[in-house]
Design a protein around this motif. Structure first.
Motif, PDB file in Angstrom:
ATOM      1  N   THR A  68       0.331  -0.574   0.213  1.00 45.67           N
ATOM      2  CA  THR A  68       0.133   0.381  -0.158  1.00 45.67           C
ATOM      3  C   THR A  68       1.218   1.147   0.058  1.00 45.67           C
ATOM      4  O   THR A  68       0.935   2.166  -0.703  1.00 45.67           O
ATOM      5  CB  THR A  68      -0.504   0.332   0.924  1.00 45.67           C
ATOM      6  OG1 THR A  68       0.087  -0.204   2.058  1.00 45.67           O
ATOM      7  CG2 THR A  68      -1.680  -0.683   0.831  1.00 45.67           C
ATOM      8  N   ALA A  71       1.740   2.060  -3.454  1.00 48.09           N
ATOM      9  CA  ALA A  71       1.116   1.872  -4.073  1.00 48.09           C
ATOM     10  C   ALA A  71       0.723   3.636  -4.350  1.00 48.09           C
ATOM     11  O   ALA A  71       0.644   4.248  -5.240  1.00 48.09           O
ATOM     12  CB  ALA A  71       0.011   1.470  -3.962  1.00 48.09           C
ATOM     13  N   TYR A  72       0.962   4.277  -2.837  1.00 51.25           N
ATOM     14  CA  TYR A  72       0.070   5.359  -2.486  1.00 51.25           C
ATOM     15  C   TYR A  72       1.566   6.194  -3.092  1.00 51.25           C
ATOM     16  O   TYR A  72       0.484   7.494  -3.990  1.00 51.25           O
ATOM     17  CB  TYR A  72       0.434   5.036  -1.488  1.00 51.25           C
ATOM     18  CG  TYR A  72      -0.113   7.056  -0.533  1.00 51.25           C
ATOM     19  CD1 TYR A  72      -1.638   7.073  -0.319  1.00 51.25           C
ATOM     20  CD2 TYR A  72       0.621   8.254  -0.559  1.00 51.25           C
ATOM     21  CE1 TYR A  72      -1.644   8.073  -0.225  1.00 51.25           C
ATOM     22  CE2 TYR A  72       0.486   9.169   0.439  1.00 51.25           C
ATOM     23  CZ  TYR A  72      -0.758   9.459   0.179  1.00 51.25           C
ATOM     24  OH  TYR A  72      -1.282  10.841   0.948  1.00 51.25           O
ATOM     25  N   ILE A  73       2.342   6.494  -3.359  1.00 49.65           N
ATOM     26  CA  ILE A  73       3.598   7.326  -3.878  1.00 49.65           C
ATOM     27  C   ILE A  73       3.823   6.958  -4.942  1.00 49.65           C
ATOM     28  O   ILE A  73       3.523   7.646  -5.931  1.00 49.65           O
ATOM     29  CB  ILE A  73       4.792   6.302  -3.075  1.00 49.65           C
ATOM     30  CG1 ILE A  73       4.830   5.988  -2.140  1.00 49.65           C
ATOM     31  CG2 ILE A  73       6.091   7.722  -3.841  1.00 49.65           C
ATOM     32  CD1 ILE A  73       5.099   7.495  -1.069  1.00 49.65           C
ATOM     33  N   ARG A  76       0.965   9.437  -6.331  1.00 51.13           N
ATOM     34  CA  ARG A  76       1.588  11.077  -6.939  1.00 51.13           C
ATOM     35  C   ARG A  76       1.180  11.215  -7.518  1.00 51.13           C
ATOM     36  O   ARG A  76       0.916  12.760  -8.447  1.00 51.13           O
ATOM     37  CB  ARG A  76       2.191  11.515  -5.591  1.00 51.13           C
ATOM     38  CG  ARG A  76       1.921  10.753  -4.270  1.00 51.13           C
ATOM     39  CD  ARG A  76       2.804  11.339  -3.293  1.00 51.13           C
ATOM     40  NE  ARG A  76       2.939  11.617  -2.201  1.00 51.13           N
ATOM     41  CZ  ARG A  76       3.558  11.946  -1.035  1.00 51.13           C
ATOM     42  NH1 ARG A  76       5.017  11.964  -1.326  1.00 51.13           N
ATOM     43  NH2 ARG A  76       3.094  11.379   0.341  1.00 51.13           N
ATOM     44  N   LEU A 100      -5.172  -2.552  -5.633  1.00 56.77           N
ATOM     45  CA  LEU A 100      -4.391  -1.333  -4.417  1.00 56.77           C
ATOM     46  C   LEU A 100      -3.914  -0.153  -4.752  1.00 56.77           C
ATOM     47  O   LEU A 100      -4.512   1.466  -4.272  1.00 56.77           O
ATOM     48  CB  LEU A 100      -3.131  -2.291  -4.462  1.00 56.77           C
ATOM     49  CG  LEU A 100      -2.693  -2.664  -3.337  1.00 56.77           C
ATOM     50  CD1 LEU A 100      -1.154  -2.776  -2.855  1.00 56.77           C
ATOM     51  CD2 LEU A 100      -2.967  -1.712  -1.904  1.00 56.77           C
ATOM     52  N   GLU A 103      -6.908   2.027  -5.051  1.00 53.17           N
ATOM     53  CA  GLU A 103      -7.623   2.667  -3.593  1.00 53.17           C
ATOM     54  C   GLU A 103      -6.536   3.533  -3.116  1.00 53.17           C
ATOM     55  O   GLU A 103      -6.859   4.686  -3.025  1.00 53.17           O
ATOM     56  CB  GLU A 103      -7.230   1.556  -2.082  1.00 53.17           C
ATOM     57  CG  GLU A 103      -8.161  -0.263  -2.072  1.00 53.17           C
ATOM     58  CD  GLU A 103      -9.500   0.501  -1.491  1.00 53.17           C
ATOM     59  OE1 GLU A 103      -9.254   1.242  -0.969  1.00 53.17           O
ATOM     60  OE2 GLU A 103     -10.447   0.246  -1.483  1.00 53.17           O
ATOM     61  N   ALA A 104      -5.206   2.948  -3.883  1.00 54.28           N
ATOM     62  CA  ALA A 104      -4.313   4.899  -3.351  1.00 54.28           C
ATOM     63  C   ALA A 104      -4.249   5.924  -4.140  1.00 54.28           C
ATOM     64  O   ALA A 104      -4.662   7.016  -3.352  1.00 54.28           O
ATOM     65  CB  ALA A 104      -2.744   3.939  -3.738  1.00 54.28           C
ATOM     66  N   ASP A 106      -7.860   6.727  -5.188  1.00 58.41           N
ATOM     67  CA  ASP A 106      -9.197   7.561  -4.308  1.00 58.41           C
ATOM     68  C   ASP A 106      -8.934   8.486  -2.699  1.00 58.41           C
ATOM     69  O   ASP A 106      -8.667   9.262  -2.559  1.00 58.41           O
ATOM     70  CB  ASP A 106      -9.527   5.995  -3.643  1.00 58.41           C
ATOM     71  CG  ASP A 106     -10.196   5.323  -5.014  1.00 58.41           C
ATOM     72  OD1 ASP A 106     -10.822   5.963  -5.767  1.00 58.41           O
ATOM     73  OD2 ASP A 106     -11.484   4.967  -4.960  1.00 58.41           O
ATOM     74  N   ALA A 107      -7.536   7.004  -2.287  1.00 61.56           N
ATOM     75  CA  ALA A 107      -7.059   8.305  -0.511  1.00 61.56           C
ATOM     76  C   ALA A 107      -6.524   8.888  -1.174  1.00 61.56           C
ATOM     77  O   ALA A 107      -6.049  10.138  -0.660  1.00 61.56           O
ATOM     78  CB  ALA A 107      -6.487   7.094  -0.296  1.00 61.56           C
ATOM     79  N   ARG A 111      -8.596  15.032   0.639  1.00 61.50           N
ATOM     80  CA  ARG A 111      -7.575  15.117   2.360  1.00 61.50           C
ATOM     81  C   ARG A 111      -8.486  15.599   3.762  1.00 61.50           C
ATOM     82  O   ARG A 111     -10.046  15.736   3.163  1.00 61.50           O
ATOM     83  CB  ARG A 111      -7.603  16.644   1.332  1.00 61.50           C
ATOM     84  CG  ARG A 111      -5.915  16.585   0.767  1.00 61.50           C
ATOM     85  CD  ARG A 111      -4.864  17.022   0.985  1.00 61.50           C
ATOM     86  NE  ARG A 111      -3.631  16.408   0.402  1.00 61.50           N
ATOM     87  CZ  ARG A 111      -3.477  14.833   0.444  1.00 61.50           C
ATOM     88  NH1 ARG A 111      -3.852  14.184   0.915  1.00 61.50           N
ATOM     89  NH2 ARG A 111      -2.438  14.263  -0.800  1.00 61.50           N
ATOM     90  N   ALA A 112      -7.675  14.637   4.555  1.00 59.54           N
ATOM     91  CA  ALA A 112      -8.470  14.096   5.961  1.00 59.54           C
ATOM     92  C   ALA A 112      -8.479  15.580   6.381  1.00 59.54           C
ATOM     93  O   ALA A 112      -6.823  16.255   5.829  1.00 59.54           O
ATOM     94  CB  ALA A 112      -7.579  13.653   6.335  1.00 59.54           C
TER      95      ALA A 112
END
Lengths: 384, 264
Positions: A68, A71-73, A76, A100, A103-104, A106-107, A111-112
């Motif tokens: 994860t 995938a997040y990186i 970007r 993955l 998901e990344a 979407d996340a 912004r939280a």
């Protein structure tokens, strides 16, 4: 994830990129996992910043491992307008990697919230603290009112008081606290005698030692030492006991079963404190005066214990004893009520239990000293 | 430490557990296959949680061996055990979130302990996990006491997944959730397995969960695992406890519901 992934994990992760027709082609090499991305994060972000493109096409053919974090990186690279994000494409990926990446993507869109600190936080906190102090005072008085209502009701039907519980609490609050209170009071008596010995001897007033020790210990120190220990020992225990019960919904269960929380929890503890406090104070007086006698005997020439006691019974009248003793049950009541109220105010979290216990001890000590000052004014006015 | 992920993630051989004279497990053999969701059932007090605690290393076995990916736990060094723990995640029954921290801080704890990533990146990864377990974004700054039971489980799951484990232990994941929340949680577990390639061992009494997402089911009775097989085969097992468990009215309702779902 597979056997190969491990043997290849020695390979350094890397990427290559090119832009064609406003589309970014990103070729990903090696393992992109939590353990390896640290070096890539800043570099990828910097390289992406200078490129101008809309869509992204990832090539996962040479990717050996993806989690994860990796995938997040990678996500970007996906460019977004305020309304929506441009699409991305994958080649050479597995089904899991596709999920993955989705998901990344979407996340990284939503912004939280972040917690921001403002310069006026100090003022806000001061205001909140003042408000809390006022509310706590009102709540304590309200609790005291309810307590007296229940107490009077119970006094009319004394057989309903849980005497077994009262006795058990007396053992804990009174008997078990006796040694420590007597020891401390002994030291306090000794300290007063030492301080007085120098001062009085300088003025040739050594013979007044019994009055000094007697007044100080009987009127103030015995009862205050008792209250301090009770606040530190029993008050905190009350809050912790009742608070833990509150956290596990035991108090709610009692309520539903039809037990009154005041009758079951507060009254026995309060009675135990009210009964124990004068006894403990009496013990504290004895050991405090003993401390004074011993120090006087050692430090002041010409004053034997025998002389001390003779002058003591002559000069220190009984009213000083009663001034000290009169305060004891009041202090006991204050300590028990504050301890129980704070315990019942505990909410679900462990943190609130800790906070309430601290608050309970601080409030009890504050209230004891404050009420002691009121007593001093009162006794001065009536001339005892 | 090199880990061979082709070997069985968890294998227990001849395990014995006891508390004083009370023997909980005796000659217990047990294996979890790679990539599967294995459900563990057993009566109350049969030692399911003790077994899970043994697998997590919270309790030392009183006899027998526990293997992870083919490596015997008792022969590993302290350091190797630590790195093994990093590929395991666990969701305790009540969530076991640290109540003095926000959800985001809870998820960042394993990252802070075991990686040296920059803090902003950790925060973003934590937020991604929050998103993945289906929590709303504003849950990040809430404290566990502000969350409902279902949200707390999701937050606990997000923390369990913080280090991208290969092996996930779930202790009664759907207990205390309403049926809609429970089936949403089941679906979440399936999705996460797909996305992250997880191997999952779950203790559950939720018959719907057993029927819908477990690949195989293990039955813990009489101090050992009586059978580990697909659910239809387990239900044919002659042991009276198994017959009672799957023959009760609740089980029949779940079976019928499962058939209905399959047909449509």
């Amino acid at each position: 994830m597979s056997a190969e992934a491990i043997t290849d994990s020695m390979v350094v992760p890397d990427f290559q990129m090119r832009v064609e027709d406003r589309r970014l082609y990103l070729t990903v090499l090696g393992p992109w996992t939590l353990a390896t991305i640290k070096s890539l994060d800043a570099r990828l972000a910097k390289d992406l910043n200078i490129e101008d493109y809309q869509d992204v096409s990832y090539d996962f053919e040479s990717l050996t491992d993806l989690d994860t974090a990796g995938a997040y990186i990678l996500a970007r690279a996906i460019r977004c307008t305020p309304e929506e994000c441009y699409p991305f494409h994958l080649t050479g990926n597995s089904q899991g990697q596709k999920i993955l990446m989705r998901e990344a993507a979407d996340a990284s869109m939503g912004r939280a919230p972040t917690e921001a600190r403002q310069w006026f936080d100090v003022l806000v906190r001061m205001g909140e603290a003042s408000e809390r102090f006022l509310k706590e005072t009102i709540d304590n008085l309200a609790f005291l009112g309810v307590f007296f209502m229940v107490m009077i009701r119970q006094m009319l039907t004394p057989h309903k008081i849980r005497w077994k519980s009262v006795v058990a609490h007396i053992e804990d609050v009174g008997l078990n606290a006796a040694p420590i209170i007597m020891t401390l009071s002994f030291f306090i008596g000794a300290v007063i005698a030492y301080m007085g010995a120098n001062m009085l001897a300088a003025n040739n007033l050594q013979f007044m030692m019994p009055e000094l020790v007697g007044f100080a210990v009987l009127r103030e120190f015995a009862v205050v030492v008792m209250a301090v220990i009770l606040a530190g020992r029993s008050d905190s225990a009350f809050t912790a006991q009742i608070g833990a019960m509150k956290m596990r919904q035991e108090i709610d269960a009692m309520q539903v079963i039809g037990m009154d929380r005041y009758e079951a929890l507060v009254i026995p503890r309060a009675l135990a404190c009210i009964i124990s406090a004068p006894i403990l104070t009496f013990l504290a007086m004895i050991s405090g005066i003993l401390g004074g006698v011993i120090v006087t005997w050692i430090a002041v020439e010409g004053i034997s214990p025998r002389f001390f006691m003779e002058r003591f019974s002559e000069m220190v009248t009984l009213q000083h004893f009663w001034v000290g003793m009169a305060k004891a049950p009041v202090f006991g009541l204050i300590i028990a009520v504050i301890g129980c109220r704070q315990g019942l105010a505990v909410t679900g979290s462990v943190e609130s239990l800790g906070k309430r216990t601290t608050q309970s001890v601080v409030q009890a000590l504050f209230a004891v000293i404050f009420v002691d000052a009121l007593f001093a004014v009162f006794f001065y006015q009536i001339g005892v | 430490m090199e880990i061979d992920f082709s070997k069985a993630p968890v294998e227990v051989k001849n395990l014995r557990s006891q508390f004083g004279d009370n023997i909980v497990h005796e000659s217990l053999d047990f294996q979890v296959g790679s990539g599967e969701i294995l459900g563990l059932v057993g009566g109350s007090g049969s030692g399911k949680t003790v077994l899970m605690n043994t697998l997590l290393g919270l309790k030392e076995p009183d006899g027998g061996d526990v293997f992870y990916f083919g490596q015997n736990r008792s022969s590993l060094s302290y350091k190797d055990r630590q790195s093994l723990n990093n590929i395991m995640g666990v969701l305790f029954q009540g969530g076991a979130l640290f109540s003095s921290m926000t959800v985001r801080q809870n998820i960042m704890i394993p990252l802070r302990e075991h990686t040296d990533l920059p803090v902003p990146l950790m925060r973003e990864l934590a937020d991604m996990k929050i998103h993945m377990v289906g929590l709303p974004a504003h849950a990040a700054t809430l404290y566990p006491s502000d969350l409902s039971g279902g949200m707390r489980k999701r937050a606990g799951l997000a923390r369990a997944l913080a280090l991208d484990p290969k092996l996930l232990f779930l202790d009664e994941p759907t207990a205390g959730l309403d049926p809609i929340g429970a089936s949403a949680f089941d679906q979440l577990i399936l999705d996460l397995r797909e996305a992250m390639g997880l191997t999952i061992l779950m203790i559950t009494h939720d018959l719907d969960t057993l029927f819908t997402i477990c690949d195989r089911v293990s039955v813990l009775v009489d101090k050992h695992i009586a059978i580990t097989d697909t659910l239809p085969n387990v239900m044919k097992h002659p042991h009276p406890w198994v017959q009672e468990y799957f023959g009760g009215p609740r089980a029949r309702a779940a079976i019928n519901a499962g058939d209905g779902a399959g047909a449509s």
